[in-house]
Write a protein that holds these residues in place. Structure first.
Motif, PDB file in Angstrom:
ATOM      1  N   PRO A   1     -38.369  35.044  21.955  1.00 59.77           N
ATOM      2  CA  PRO A   1     -37.578  33.678  21.866  1.00 59.77           C
ATOM      3  C   PRO A   1     -38.145  32.627  23.157  1.00 59.77           C
ATOM      4  CG  PRO A   1     -36.309  35.375  23.147  1.00 59.77           C
ATOM      5  CD  PRO A   1     -37.397  35.999  22.599  1.00 59.77           C
TER       6      PRO A   1
ATOM      7  N   TRP B   1     -31.255  28.458  22.292  1.00 57.37           N
ATOM      8  CA  TRP B   1     -32.290  29.590  21.870  1.00 57.37           C
ATOM      9  C   TRP B   1     -33.160  29.027  20.718  1.00 57.37           C
ATOM     10  CZ3 TRP B   1     -33.073  33.947  24.635  1.00 57.37           C
ATOM     11  CH2 TRP B   1     -32.419  34.263  25.844  1.00 57.37           C
TER      12      TRP B   1
ATOM     13  N   GLU C   1     -36.347  30.398  17.768  1.00 57.87           N
ATOM     14  CA  GLU C   1     -37.201  31.759  17.662  1.00 57.87           C
ATOM     15  C   GLU C   1     -38.655  31.308  17.792  1.00 57.87           C
ATOM     16  OE1 GLU C   1     -38.202  34.432  13.688  1.00 57.87           O
ATOM     17  OE2 GLU C   1     -36.202  33.823  14.006  1.00 57.87           O
TER      18      GLU C   1
ATOM     19  N   LEU D   1     -31.396  37.099  17.998  1.00 61.15           N
ATOM     20  CA  LEU D   1     -31.979  35.752  17.831  1.00 61.15           C
ATOM     21  C   LEU D   1     -31.193  34.748  16.730  1.00 61.15           C
ATOM     22  CD1 LEU D   1     -35.765  36.140  17.850  1.00 61.15           C
ATOM     23  CD2 LEU D   1     -34.339  35.420  19.692  1.00 61.15           C
TER      24      LEU D   1
END
Length: 221
Positions: A58, A67, A69, A217
């Motif tokens: 991440p 957050w 990916e 994630l």
């Protein structure tokens, strides 16, 4: 490649030496009749590096994007160990005493050969006949079947090549040989690749770890 060529040369030399000491003898049916069975076993172990896609990394979170990916994935290398075994079997032919006219030692050799072939036939029938599934398989009734146990009913494929005579006078022997081989054709195994258990466990755990990281994630985003 040089190592493989060297190992191949050693294997062929072992086969040549074994063929030289193969016991043969003259009978009324064959001048160089095999008086014993022969088994040539080749063990093949391979180790290769397999690339496993690593888990996504991440981005470092900040106040604006949170957050997210990563676009790239890390590559991991792991060793994959596989093993195989080949049994090359040359069975001595079944010859009836009244056809070979054998006496003394030759007759005793023929009796021993026919007895081991009978036991092998019983094992093949137990494995190939659906009506006998689940019954006792007499692997231990002869040295031959004990050595070939994992090649007949284990994690393997079985192929039998029948050598028959074109002469009409040998018709009975030819028919018996073909019936014998036809029974072997009915053996149905479902072999799987022999992968080192440690390697398989590591690959499974890495797969589970990647799945957990991807799920984490997704929840954070």
């Amino acid at each position: 490649m040089l190592a493989l060529q060297g190992e191949k040369g050693q294997m062929m030399e072992a086969l040549r030496r074994g063929s030289l000491v193969r016991m043969t003898g003259a009978t009324n049916m064959n001048e160089v009749s095999s008086r014993s069975h022969a088994i040539f076993t080749v063990n093949v172990d391979t180790c290769k590096l397999a690339t496993i896609s690593g888990s996504p990394h991440p981005h470092t979170p900040n106040a604006s994007e949170g957050w997210a990916e990563a676009d790239a994935t890390a590559a991991e290398l792991t060793e994959e160990l596989t093993s195989a075994k080949f049994h090359f079997v040359d069975l001595a032919g079944s010859e009836r005493a009244k056809r070979t006219m054998a006496e003394g030692q030759r007759m005793r050799e023929g009796i021993a050969i026919n007895l081991s072939l009978l036991v092998l036939g019983n094992v093949i029938s137990a494995l190939g006949d659906e009506r006998r599934r689940g019954v006792h398989v007499p692997y231990r009734d002869s040295v031959l079947t004990r050595l070939l146990q994992d090649s007949l009913g284990g994690n393997s494929r079985t192929l039998m090549i029948a050598c028959v005579s074109p002469a009409e006078v040998n018709l009975d022997e030819t028919l018996n040989t073909l019936r014998y081989a036809n029974r072997a054709k009915n053996i149905i195994n479902k072999p799987v690749v022999n992968i080192d258990p440690h390697t398989a466990l590591v690959a499974q755990l890495r797969s589970q770890l990647r799945a957990c990281q991807q799920e984490l994630l997704r929840l954070r985003s």
